[in-house]
Design an enzyme around this catalytic site. Sequence first.
Site, short mmCIF file in Angstrom:
data_model
loop_
_atom_site.label_atom_id
_atom_site.label_comp_id
_atom_site.label_asym_id
_atom_site.label_seq_id
_atom_site.Cartn_x
_atom_site.Cartn_y
_atom_site.Cartn_z
N LYS A 54 3.69 10.74 -5.26
CA LYS A 54 5.12 11.41 -4.87
C LYS A 54 5.82 10.37 -3.85
CE LYS A 54 3.25 16.02 -4.92
NZ LYS A 54 2.60 17.19 -4.11
N GLN A 98 0.41 18.83 1.64
CA GLN A 98 -0.27 18.91 0.42
C GLN A 98 -1.30 19.91 0.39
OE1 GLN A 98 0.46 17.03 -2.48
NE2 GLN A 98 -1.09 18.44 -3.38
N ASP A 121 8.81 22.18 -1.24
CA ASP A 121 7.83 23.01 -2.16
C ASP A 121 8.43 23.95 -2.73
OD1 ASP A 121 5.98 20.96 -2.99
OD2 ASP A 121 4.71 21.28 -1.47
#
Length: 281
Positions: A54, A98, A121
């Site tokens: 990412k 994460q 997200d």
Amino acid sequence: MPAQIIDGKKLATQLQGEIATEVSRLSSSKGIVPGLVAVLVGNNEASKVYVRNKELACKKAGFLAEQHHLPETTSETELLQLIDQLNRDAKVHGILVQLPLPKHIDEQKILRSIDPKKDVDGFHPVNMGNLLIGQPSMVPCTPLGIMRMIESIGYRLEGKEAIVVGRSNIVGKPIALLLMQQNATVTIAHSKTANLPEKIGRADVVVAALGRPEVIRGEWIKPGALVIDVGINRLPDGKLKGDVDFTGASQRAAYITPVPGGVGPMTITMLLWNTLQAAKL
Ligand code: NDP
């Protein structure tokens, strides 16, 4: 005739190029450089790879990308403090924590602590709620990527029968909502669903997000269907397999996404896209 493969890698590369162009435009016209911070706690090897990929994709597109890698022993309070600091930092437009987090940390509490405007997200309950009621929101990256793939082939969802196999918060539920918003009639299947092959056999659109290698057999697929395979399953021999029997399904489907090289690359791209939108706001 074998199915047309929807090449997620190619589409992702093209979109990342477009995003990079917008980033340079935004930076020269307004002096804003989109900034994404990824927070990783502990030493989960897969998570480290995801975060690194990412970060690399962000940097390639001209974003400011930073990673906070915290030790496994980090307390919930320490993590909340870091998120609070990032929430207040004007240079940070996107915050990504994460998952999974170590067991001693309450995942939902952490996700709720992220400013919904920086929740690239799309996992914050405010964003999830807005998606449910059809208001503007940060949409989770994988479902957003799937919608872009469907758009890329000019497929009209209106009036179609769709089935989503899997009901997770990050994939199954949001993709079902997005398909419904585009006027498909959606069935959501899960591990307790009866007669799955029969339900899949009726579907014009199949989204497989169950996380079990090749459970969805080619012979279940309705001829001419659109098949989106979200699954990423690592087999003991190291190979990656999707949730759909690709060889069988591609003999019946009209369109199919491969694994790897399908939904995966689009997920990262949509993270960049969400961060760019957050920076524009
Ligand atoms: P979860 O494990 O959170 O959810 C799996 C869902 O599938 C559950 O709802 C479960 O049902 C259902 N399920 C499990 N087995 C069956 C079965 N035999 N028949 C029908 N339904 C079943 O997974 P995620 O949604 O997080 O991920 C799904 C897959 O997608 C994984 O392989 C993951 O690695 C991959 N993934 C890929 C991404 C990408 O970028 N390509 C991004 C995110 C995920 P129940 O609720 O009843 O338990």
